[in-house]
Design an enzyme around this catalytic site. Structure first.
Site, PDB file in Angstrom:
ATOM      1  N   GLY A 196       3.884  -0.618  -3.366  1.00 60.63           N
ATOM      2  CA  GLY A 196       5.099  -1.489  -3.361  1.00 60.63           C
ATOM      3  C   GLY A 196       5.495  -1.471  -4.980  1.00 60.63           C
ATOM      4  N   ARG A 203       9.540  -8.604  -7.095  1.00 62.31           N
ATOM      5  CA  ARG A 203       9.509 -10.185  -8.169  1.00 62.31           C
ATOM      6  C   ARG A 203       9.087  -9.980  -9.430  1.00 62.31           C
ATOM      7  NH1 ARG A 203       6.101 -12.628  -3.063  1.00 62.31           N
ATOM      8  NH2 ARG A 203       5.990 -10.567  -2.576  1.00 62.31           N
ATOM      9  N   GLN A 231       2.970   7.385   0.427  1.00 66.50           N
ATOM     10  CA  GLN A 231       3.872   6.605   1.374  1.00 66.50           C
ATOM     11  C   GLN A 231       5.416   6.800   0.683  1.00 66.50           C
ATOM     12  OE1 GLN A 231       3.890   2.402   1.236  1.00 66.50           O
ATOM     13  NE2 GLN A 231       4.583   2.161   3.141  1.00 66.50           N
ATOM     14  N   THR A 281       3.507  -2.989   4.599  1.00 63.83           N
ATOM     15  CA  THR A 281       1.987  -2.776   4.604  1.00 63.83           C
ATOM     16  C   THR A 281       1.360  -2.299   5.907  1.00 63.83           C
ATOM     17  OG1 THR A 281       1.823  -5.077   5.303  1.00 63.83           O
ATOM     18  CG2 THR A 281       1.458  -4.542   2.833  1.00 63.83           C
ATOM     19  N   ASN A 306      -0.062  15.685 -44.082  1.00 68.64           N
ATOM     20  CA  ASN A 306      -0.772  16.633 -43.217  1.00 68.64           C
ATOM     21  C   ASN A 306       0.226  17.043 -42.052  1.00 68.64           C
ATOM     22  OD1 ASN A 306      -0.086  13.959 -42.229  1.00 68.64           O
ATOM     23  ND2 ASN A 306      -1.466  14.032 -40.436  1.00 68.64           N
ATOM     24  N   ALA A 334      -4.053  10.353 -61.764  1.00 72.95           N
ATOM     25  CA  ALA A 334      -3.074   9.801 -60.995  1.00 72.95           C
ATOM     26  C   ALA A 334      -1.535  10.430 -60.942  1.00 72.95           C
ATOM     27  CB  ALA A 334      -2.806   8.357 -61.757  1.00 72.95           C
TER      28      ALA A 334
HETATM   29  C1  UD1 Z   1       0.988  -9.664   2.008  1.00 69.64           C
HETATM   30  C2  UD1 Z   1       0.639 -10.135   3.287  1.00 69.64           C
HETATM   31  C3  UD1 Z   1       0.539 -11.577   3.374  1.00 69.64           C
HETATM   32  C4  UD1 Z   1      -0.586 -12.131   2.614  1.00 69.64           C
HETATM   33  C5  UD1 Z   1      -0.559 -11.552   0.939  1.00 69.64           C
HETATM   34  C6  UD1 Z   1      -1.716 -11.854   0.298  1.00 69.64           C
HETATM   35  C7  UD1 Z   1       1.727  -8.433   4.708  1.00 69.64           C
HETATM   36  C8  UD1 Z   1       3.058  -8.414   5.681  1.00 69.64           C
HETATM   37  N1  UD1 Z   1       1.795  -9.722   4.162  1.00 69.64           N
HETATM   38  O1  UD1 Z   1       1.975 -10.519   1.400  1.00 69.64           O
HETATM   39  O2  UD1 Z   1       0.125 -12.017   4.873  1.00 69.64           O
HETATM   40  O3  UD1 Z   1      -0.801 -13.523   2.532  1.00 69.64           O
HETATM   41  O4  UD1 Z   1      -0.129 -10.045   1.119  1.00 69.64           O
HETATM   42  O5  UD1 Z   1      -1.587 -11.367  -1.241  1.00 69.64           O
HETATM   43  O6  UD1 Z   1       0.960  -7.788   4.490  1.00 69.64           O
HETATM   44  N2  UD1 Z   1       2.541  -2.233  -0.326  1.00 69.64           N
HETATM   45  C9  UD1 Z   1       2.557  -0.888   0.281  1.00 69.64           C
HETATM   46  N3  UD1 Z   1       3.638  -0.549   0.739  1.00 69.64           N
HETATM   47  C10 UD1 Z   1       4.554  -1.213   1.296  1.00 69.64           C
HETATM   48  C11 UD1 Z   1       4.529  -2.513   0.994  1.00 69.64           C
HETATM   49  C12 UD1 Z   1       3.447  -3.079   0.191  1.00 69.64           C
HETATM   50  O7  UD1 Z   1       1.573  -0.145  -0.313  1.00 69.64           O
HETATM   51  O8  UD1 Z   1       5.246  -0.859   1.976  1.00 69.64           O
HETATM   52  C13 UD1 Z   1       1.376  -2.727  -1.040  1.00 69.64           C
HETATM   53  C14 UD1 Z   1       1.933  -3.384  -2.186  1.00 69.64           C
HETATM   54  O9  UD1 Z   1       1.746  -2.472  -3.310  1.00 69.64           O
HETATM   55  C15 UD1 Z   1       0.707  -4.489  -2.467  1.00 69.64           C
HETATM   56  C16 UD1 Z   1       0.206  -4.876  -1.021  1.00 69.64           C
HETATM   57  O10 UD1 Z   1       0.527  -3.797  -0.347  1.00 69.64           O
HETATM   58  O11 UD1 Z   1      -0.219  -4.221  -3.405  1.00 69.64           O
HETATM   59  C17 UD1 Z   1       0.891  -6.111  -0.548  1.00 69.64           C
HETATM   60  O12 UD1 Z   1       2.248  -6.028  -0.820  1.00 69.64           O
HETATM   61  P1  UD1 Z   1       3.161  -7.377  -0.999  1.00 69.64           P
HETATM   62  O13 UD1 Z   1       4.584  -6.982  -1.028  1.00 69.64           O
HETATM   63  O14 UD1 Z   1       2.495  -7.850  -2.390  1.00 69.64           O
HETATM   64  O15 UD1 Z   1       2.701  -8.314   0.051  1.00 69.64           O
HETATM   65  P2  UD1 Z   1       2.738  -9.910  -0.064  1.00 69.64           P
HETATM   66  O16 UD1 Z   1       4.218 -10.294   0.322  1.00 69.64           O
HETATM   67  O17 UD1 Z   1       1.865 -10.449  -0.927  1.00 69.64           O
HETATM   68 CA    CA Z   2       1.176  -9.525  -2.782  1.00 73.34          CA
END
Ligand code: UD1
Ligand code: CA
Length: 457
Positions: free
Chosen positions: A12, A16, A76, A82, A390, A427
């Site tokens: 990701g 934010r 990815q 996720t 140097n 010196a």
């Molecule tokens: C996610 C969960 C949420 C949970 C929260 C806990 C989902 C849909 N939601 O939300 O239920 O309460 O974590 O902290 O999973 N990532 C990828 N590829 C992507 C999108 C994200 O690898 O396409 C990775 C991000 O880098 C991150 C992790 O997945 O490390 C979670 O993604 P993030 O966008 O932070 O999810 P949250 O909104 O926190």
């Molecule tokens: Ca998160």
């Protein structure tokens, strides 16, 4: 059948965070977040850790390989959610013969192996399990929906329908899952992106699996701060403050002296021995080591450096990949760059910079000096304002100074050059040729006194 592999979701962008840097590389006490996650996984999954990377993939991989050289990576290309991230890893996990995978978000820096072990304890015979925590405010976390106490699914914050589910209970998804690969193969293709974010959610697997009669379990991990996710600068600061407190508390309990501990920032990857004496504000990060009875005074920044017993780092000094042997004195206002090595009882004083330079036992460079690509023998005194030249604009060259030599103030040594044992340099000299042992060298224009000064008025 136990868990056989771990998959870290780290593709990701971290929108934010409002930063170009991939989120999992944002640092907590000087270490990238993903490093904490990998450290927690290490014990149980060494050699079997996959990371899904995407945004800033190269940067993330390079960083991860620097501390986890046996990690595997899956790309990815587009960050579609996720669920999609896990789907990208599926072929590789299958090819490696994995039957059950522990999936973890890469943005949970306070995670500890202890929490993973607790989670593993609770798995039982589940096909899909996830960790839950209960928060006073469920915020942006996925909400756990239980209908009459029976698990129904996870609903993401944006998609949560108050009218349908009632007020959220505060029980949320922590972003830690254990899933059988057979379940992934069957259900991941069924996950769609018909939701407010237009993303493929891993959390949709829960509802799908329940519908199909799989054994699904939400494992309550209490109000566990170790599982808090970091998505914004505020959450990063909060996680960092919590970690700082717990690291310092453990150090104090072990016998480390911390003055103004609230302003002492020590990475949990650093080693600080009982009896070390550290005054805030200061920062000690990376693979630093501070030995018993060593002192680090206020306003110092120490990274990847070793400070041996009874050495003293005085205020406003900056050390990076430096080695300070016992009883050496550094600073105030000293800068030790990578490859600086200070012998026992040597002194480096104010406004002195060392790079790839070894100072022998008891040698001194106390004022306004630059020593780069140099060796200085034991007992030698480097006068104020000494410079090793140097660099010729293209290449770096070495300066070697023997033992018990005396380098007069404001000397420039044009490398490559050697100054012998017991040599004495006048010196203001510009030394371009070697100086043999025991010799006096002076290389400056002779002074002329030109009679009474003219009256300029
Ligand atoms: C996610 C969960 C949420 C949970 C929260 C806990 C989902 C849909 N939601 O939300 O239920 O309460 O974590 O902290 O999973 N990532 C990828 N590829 C992507 C999108 C994200 O690898 O396409 C990775 C991000 O880098 C991150 C992790 O997945 O490390 C979670 O993604 P993030 O966008 O932070 O999810 P949250 O909104 O926190
Ligand atoms: Ca998160």
């Amino acid at each position: 059948m136990g868990i056989q592999a771990a998959c870290v979701l780290a593709a990701g962008k971290g929108t934010r965070m409002h930063s170009a840097k991939p989120k999992v590389l944002q640092t907590v006490l000087g270490e990238p977040m993903v490093r904490y996650v990998l450290r927690a996984l290490e014990d149980q999954f060494a050699g079997n850790i996959w990371l899904v990377t995407g945004h800033g993939a190269e940067e993330v991989q390079e960083c991860v390989l620097s501390f986890a050289p046996d990690a595997h990576f899956v790309l990815q290309k587009e960050q579609l959610g996720t669920g999609h991230a896990l789907a990208c890893a599926l072929p590789d996990l299958k090819a490696a013969g994995v039957e059950r995978v522990l999936v973890i978000n890469g943005d949970i820096p306070l995670i500890e192996s202890r929490v993973l072990a607790d989670f593993a304890q609770g798995l039982g015979d589940s096909d899909l399990a996830f960790a839950t925590i209960t928060l006073p405010d469920p915020g942006a976390y996925g909400r756990i929906v239980r209908v009459d106490g029976v698990l129904h699914g996870i609903v993401e914050a944006k998609d949560y329908d108050l009218a349908k589910y009632g007020p959220p209970s505060g029980e949320v998804n922590a972003g830690l899952y254990s899933i059988s690969l057979a379940l992934c193969e069957e259900l991941l293709p069924l996950v769609d992106n018909a939701n407010k974010s237009g993303e493929y959610y891993i959390t949709d697997l829960v509802g799908l699996a329940i519908e199909r009669g799989y054994r699904v379990k939400g494992i309550v991990c209490g109000n566990n701060t170790a599982l808090l996710g970091v998505n914004s600068p505020l959450e990063l600061a909060q996680a960092e403050a919590m970690l700082q407190k717990s690291v310092n508390h453990a150090l104090l309990a072990s016998g480390v002296l911390l003055h103004a501990p609230e302003s002492v920032r020590i990475s949990p990857f650093a080693a600080v021995e009982p009896g070390a004496d550290i005054t805030g504000p200061c920062e000690i990060t990376g693979r630093s080591r501070v030995c018993q009875d060593a002192r680090v005074m206020c306003n110092c920044v120490v990274r990847d450096s070793t400070i041996e017993s009874r050495a003293e780092i005085r205020p406003f000094s900056h050390l990076e990949s430096a080695l300070v042997h016992s009883e050496a004195l550094v600073g105030p206002y000293a800068r030790l760059r990578p490859g600086a090595e200070l012998g026992c009882r040597s002194h480096v004083g104010n406004f002195v910079e060392l790079k790839k330079t070894r100072l022998g036992e008891g040698a001194k460079a106390n004022h306004l000096t630059y020593l780069g690509d140099a060796t200085v023998g034991a007992g030698t005194n480097i006068g104020a304002g000494t410079i090793t030249c140097n660099y010729d604009g293209k290449h770096k060259f070495q300066t070697h100074i023997g033992e018990n030599a005396f380098i007069g103030s404001n000397t420039a040594m044009v490398a490559p050059v050697r100054v012998g044992d017991n040599a004495l340099i006048g010196a203001g000299s510009i030394i371009t040729r070697d100086v043999p042992d025991n010799e006096l060298a002076i290389a400056r224009a002779r002074q002329k006194n030109l009679g009474p000064r003219r009256n300029l008025g």
